[in-house]
Design a protein around this motif. Sequence first.
Motif, PDB file in Angstrom:
ATOM      1  N   CYS A 115     -34.844 -39.545 -26.730  1.00  0.00           N
ATOM      2  CA  CYS A 115     -34.734 -38.155 -26.297  1.00  0.00           C
ATOM      3  C   CYS A 115     -33.982 -37.349 -27.346  1.00  0.00           C
TER       4      CYS A 115
ATOM      5  N   CYS B 137     -35.678 -36.125 -21.017  1.00  0.00           N
ATOM      6  CA  CYS B 137     -35.913 -37.403 -20.341  1.00  0.00           C
ATOM      7  C   CYS B 137     -36.645 -37.156 -19.017  1.00  0.00           C
TER       8      CYS B 137
ATOM      9  N   CYS C 294     -30.013 -37.576 -21.224  1.00  0.00           N
ATOM     10  CA  CYS C 294     -30.015 -37.966 -22.630  1.00  0.00           C
ATOM     11  C   CYS C 294     -28.599 -38.328 -23.083  1.00  0.00           C
TER      12      CYS C 294
ATOM     13  N   CYS D  92     -32.555 -42.238 -23.309  1.00  0.00           N
ATOM     14  CA  CYS D  92     -32.585 -41.843 -21.899  1.00  0.00           C
ATOM     15  C   CYS D  92     -31.830 -42.871 -21.072  1.00  0.00           C
TER      16      CYS D  92
END
Length: 242
Positions: free
Chosen positions: A38, A44, A50, A55
């Motif tokens: 991410c 995410c 994130c 994630c």
Amino acid sequence: MKHVVMGLFLALAVVGCGGTKDDDGGSDDPGTKTEGLCSASKACPSGQFCFNGLCAIGCQSNANCAADQYCDLEDTGMPAAFCKNKKAGTCSSNSQCLSNQICIEGLCSLKPPENPPSCNPNTSDFKDGCDTYSVCLDPDDQGNQKPYCASFAPCPEDGVCPTGLGGAVCNDGYLANKGRFCMQGLCRENSNCPSSWNCVKPFSGAVLGFCSPGTMGMPCAENSQCKSGQCFSAPGMMGACM
């Protein structure tokens, strides 16, 4: 089930008066992270946030959750936050709940597993072997059946649980080591109970009490809480309607 839940929480009141998540403070435990990458331009999936380019399961704000969910930052039962439904599911039958839920006292709760894990109902700190949103119950208190983990619905976004059939109040730190779930049958005030019912405290100064319809044999602390106008109890203690 109603009598089992009320009986259990009577003991809890006297003693004390479904998902996973990651550390929102930045835990670097690799076991709590997903494989998803991410960035500021790549968000995410719902229910994740994130962290350091990866994630992580959990949330830091409502933006990490689906439209019908919120990030519960007030849950003291877990070290971090995760997404919950904004509203608790109410029901009158199992068919009105999700496939993995059952209807218990008017609220949709997680189904118990076919082979429930062993648990200990006799703990003062509620480290009973059950997960954050379950409590170990003894079905008959006589040893005829094995104790099991009973799941309860997580609290809605506003912290006000639906009263259901027998009342409910959100566990805002009342039960140690447990998350914010709707404690069915319990109350802090009359508004936590169905209309015309009373919140009856087990003793003077107790924080939590029981929702009582005032019928014969149900909890009471004074005559006005009984339909018959007669409550058999010792001064300052909970009794039963005559």
